[in-house]
Design a protein around this motif. Structure first.
Motif, mmCIF file in Angstrom:
data_model
loop_
_atom_site.group_PDB
_atom_site.id
_atom_site.type_symbol
_atom_site.label_atom_id
_atom_site.label_comp_id
_atom_site.label_asym_id
_atom_site.label_seq_id
_atom_site.Cartn_x
_atom_site.Cartn_y
_atom_site.Cartn_z
ATOM 1 N N LEU A 181 1.578 0.422 1.284
ATOM 2 C CA LEU A 181 0.342 0.383 1.385
ATOM 3 C C LEU A 181 -0.267 1.338 0.511
ATOM 4 O O LEU A 181 -1.290 0.580 -0.447
ATOM 5 C CB LEU A 181 -0.087 -0.148 2.766
ATOM 6 N N ILE A 182 -0.004 2.428 1.010
ATOM 7 C CA ILE A 182 -0.892 3.566 0.326
ATOM 8 C C ILE A 182 -0.715 3.933 -1.487
ATOM 9 O O ILE A 182 -0.787 3.576 -2.685
ATOM 10 C CB ILE A 182 -0.556 4.664 0.778
ATOM 11 N N VAL A 183 0.410 3.874 -2.139
ATOM 12 C CA VAL A 183 0.754 3.120 -2.714
ATOM 13 C C VAL A 183 0.143 1.989 -3.909
ATOM 14 O O VAL A 183 -0.199 2.132 -5.031
ATOM 15 C CB VAL A 183 2.547 3.716 -3.438
ATOM 16 N N SER A 184 0.978 1.427 -3.534
ATOM 17 C CA SER A 184 -0.234 -0.112 -3.719
ATOM 18 C C SER A 184 -1.004 -0.439 -4.174
ATOM 19 O O SER A 184 -1.938 -0.764 -4.999
ATOM 20 C CB SER A 184 0.626 -1.594 -2.996
ATOM 21 N N PHE A 185 -2.170 0.312 -2.872
ATOM 22 C CA PHE A 185 -2.825 0.196 -3.320
ATOM 23 C C PHE A 185 -3.704 1.244 -4.617
ATOM 24 O O PHE A 185 -4.321 0.993 -5.202
ATOM 25 C CB PHE A 185 -4.338 1.168 -2.357
ATOM 26 N N LEU A 186 -3.051 2.571 -5.135
ATOM 27 C CA LEU A 186 -3.400 3.375 -5.685
ATOM 28 C C LEU A 186 -2.942 2.587 -7.439
ATOM 29 O O LEU A 186 -3.584 2.734 -8.446
ATOM 30 C CB LEU A 186 -2.648 4.493 -5.650
ATOM 31 N N ILE A 187 -1.869 2.049 -7.447
ATOM 32 C CA ILE A 187 -1.431 0.901 -8.501
ATOM 33 C C ILE A 187 -2.711 0.411 -9.128
ATOM 34 O O ILE A 187 -3.046 0.514 -10.177
ATOM 35 C CB ILE A 187 0.274 0.707 -8.057
ATOM 36 N N SER A 214 -6.637 -1.181 -11.898
ATOM 37 C CA SER A 214 -8.412 -1.708 -12.029
ATOM 38 C C SER A 214 -9.057 -1.625 -12.934
ATOM 39 O O SER A 214 -9.402 -1.672 -13.670
ATOM 40 C CB SER A 214 -8.262 -2.101 -10.607
ATOM 41 N N LEU A 215 -8.444 -0.460 -13.134
ATOM 42 C CA LEU A 215 -9.837 0.443 -13.472
ATOM 43 C C LEU A 215 -10.109 1.008 -14.897
ATOM 44 O O LEU A 215 -10.266 1.000 -15.498
ATOM 45 C CB LEU A 215 -10.219 2.358 -12.653
ATOM 46 N N ILE A 216 -8.617 1.443 -15.207
ATOM 47 C CA ILE A 216 -8.858 1.885 -16.878
ATOM 48 C C ILE A 216 -8.351 0.423 -17.314
ATOM 49 O O ILE A 216 -8.937 0.130 -18.817
ATOM 50 C CB ILE A 216 -6.381 1.668 -16.918
ATOM 51 N N LEU A 217 -8.177 -1.167 -17.164
ATOM 52 C CA LEU A 217 -8.013 -2.084 -18.098
ATOM 53 C C LEU A 217 -9.456 -2.904 -17.464
ATOM 54 O O LEU A 217 -9.771 -3.460 -18.497
ATOM 55 C CB LEU A 217 -6.920 -3.693 -16.670
ATOM 56 N N SER A 218 -10.076 -2.453 -16.827
ATOM 57 C CA SER A 218 -11.755 -3.152 -17.046
ATOM 58 C C SER A 218 -11.944 -2.068 -17.716
ATOM 59 O O SER A 218 -13.495 -2.470 -18.510
ATOM 60 C CB SER A 218 -11.563 -2.920 -15.506
ATOM 61 N N ILE A 219 -11.997 -1.312 -17.350
ATOM 62 C CA ILE A 219 -13.605 -0.132 -18.689
ATOM 63 C C ILE A 219 -12.753 -0.550 -20.184
ATOM 64 O O ILE A 219 -13.751 -1.145 -21.152
ATOM 65 C CB ILE A 219 -12.613 0.882 -18.867
ATOM 66 N N GLN A 220 -11.099 -1.242 -20.225
ATOM 67 C CA GLN A 220 -10.894 -1.741 -21.470
ATOM 68 C C GLN A 220 -11.547 -2.473 -21.730
ATOM 69 O O GLN A 220 -11.878 -2.841 -23.349
ATOM 70 C CB GLN A 220 -9.378 -1.876 -21.796
ATOM 71 N N ASP A 221 -11.975 -3.308 -21.062
ATOM 72 C CA ASP A 221 -12.600 -4.938 -21.584
ATOM 73 C C ASP A 221 -13.259 -4.898 -21.288
ATOM 74 O O ASP A 221 -13.731 -5.864 -22.522
ATOM 75 C CB ASP A 221 -12.175 -5.963 -20.056
ATOM 76 N N PHE A 259 -13.637 -10.412 -18.046
ATOM 77 C CA PHE A 259 -13.233 -11.577 -16.893
ATOM 78 C C PHE A 259 -12.351 -10.100 -15.804
ATOM 79 O O PHE A 259 -12.306 -10.714 -14.611
ATOM 80 C CB PHE A 259 -12.633 -12.445 -16.934
ATOM 81 N N ILE A 260 -11.562 -9.378 -16.717
ATOM 82 C CA ILE A 260 -11.061 -8.247 -15.949
ATOM 83 C C ILE A 260 -11.792 -7.521 -14.839
ATOM 84 O O ILE A 260 -10.950 -7.366 -14.342
ATOM 85 C CB ILE A 260 -9.957 -7.398 -16.807
ATOM 86 N N PRO A 261 -12.826 -7.661 -14.815
ATOM 87 C CA PRO A 261 -13.237 -6.866 -13.851
ATOM 88 C C PRO A 261 -13.331 -7.466 -12.203
ATOM 89 O O PRO A 261 -13.340 -6.773 -11.484
ATOM 90 C CB PRO A 261 -15.322 -5.843 -14.674
ATOM 91 N N TYR A 262 -13.916 -8.562 -12.606
ATOM 92 C CA TYR A 262 -14.008 -9.604 -11.888
ATOM 93 C C TYR A 262 -12.418 -9.678 -11.038
ATOM 94 O O TYR A 262 -12.170 -10.191 -9.992
ATOM 95 C CB TYR A 262 -14.563 -10.799 -12.185
ATOM 96 N N MET A 263 -11.696 -9.581 -11.860
ATOM 97 C CA MET A 263 -10.189 -10.026 -11.344
ATOM 98 C C MET A 263 -10.159 -8.857 -10.807
ATOM 99 O O MET A 263 -9.273 -9.309 -9.378
ATOM 100 C CB MET A 263 -9.747 -10.731 -12.612
ATOM 101 N N SER A 264 -10.572 -7.727 -10.797
ATOM 102 C CA SER A 264 -10.159 -6.465 -10.343
ATOM 103 C C SER A 264 -10.891 -6.535 -9.129
ATOM 104 O O SER A 264 -10.065 -5.706 -8.165
ATOM 105 C CB SER A 264 -10.508 -4.786 -11.364
ATOM 106 N N ALA A 265 -11.994 -6.377 -8.796
ATOM 107 C CA ALA A 265 -12.706 -6.751 -7.752
ATOM 108 C C ALA A 265 -12.009 -7.369 -6.626
ATOM 109 O O ALA A 265 -11.801 -7.376 -5.427
ATOM 110 C CB ALA A 265 -14.605 -6.936 -7.624
ATOM 111 N N SER A 266 -11.829 -8.883 -7.197
ATOM 112 C CA SER A 266 -11.210 -9.861 -6.845
ATOM 113 C C SER A 266 -9.850 -9.397 -5.522
ATOM 114 O O SER A 266 -10.036 -9.636 -4.653
ATOM 115 C CB SER A 266 -11.185 -11.505 -7.056
#
Length: 144
Positions: free
Chosen positions: A7-13, A18-25, A126-133
């Protein structure tokens, strides 16, 4: 112990990609395909290492989520970008099938509420919304 480490590794991934892709988007309205492939491979590697017995459940969820995003892309005449479809595959790799509708509902409602624009007017990331969800759904899935 392995379950909590998974769970910890999954959440870190989830957080890192999510952060990298959201910033790029947000910055470019475009996301590099190689970082998306890396995110999917990292998720698969995480499941191979920590949850081999459940990996098929996550692969099926990924295929369902990707198919839904692809279907939405075709219905809306490519308003949803290819990066959003790839991110949907990434989302599915961390969610059980039961949580997929919840995740889709959160991202759609949050995008509509925050953007507060009519469809087809102006493109928005739209990726920031997808990341948050994804983060909300993953945390809820972990708690339940």
């Amino acid at each position: 112990m392995i379950s909590s480490l998974h769970l910890i590794v999954s959440f870190l991934i989830i957080l890192i990609f999510s952060l990298i892709l959201s910033i790029q988007d947000i910055k470019h309205m475009e996301v590099g395909i190689y970082i998306q492939w890396t995110s999917v491979y990292a998720a698969l590697l995480c499941h191979i290492v920590f949850a081999r017995e459940n990996i098929w459940l996550y692969i099926i969820s990924s295929m369902i989520m990707g198919a839904i995003a692809f279907f939405i892309r075709k219905i809306t005449k490519n308003k949803l970008g290819p990066a959003d479809v790839w991110f949907a595959f990434f989302q599915g790799l961390f969610l059980r099938p039961f949580f997929l509708p919840f995740c889709i509902l959160i991202q759609a409602l949050s995008a509509l509420i925050i953007e507060n624009k009519k469809f087809g007017r102006k493109p928005f990331p739209f990726i920031p919304y997808m990341s948050a969800s994804l983060i909300i759904s993953f945390l809820l899935q972990t708690l339940i």
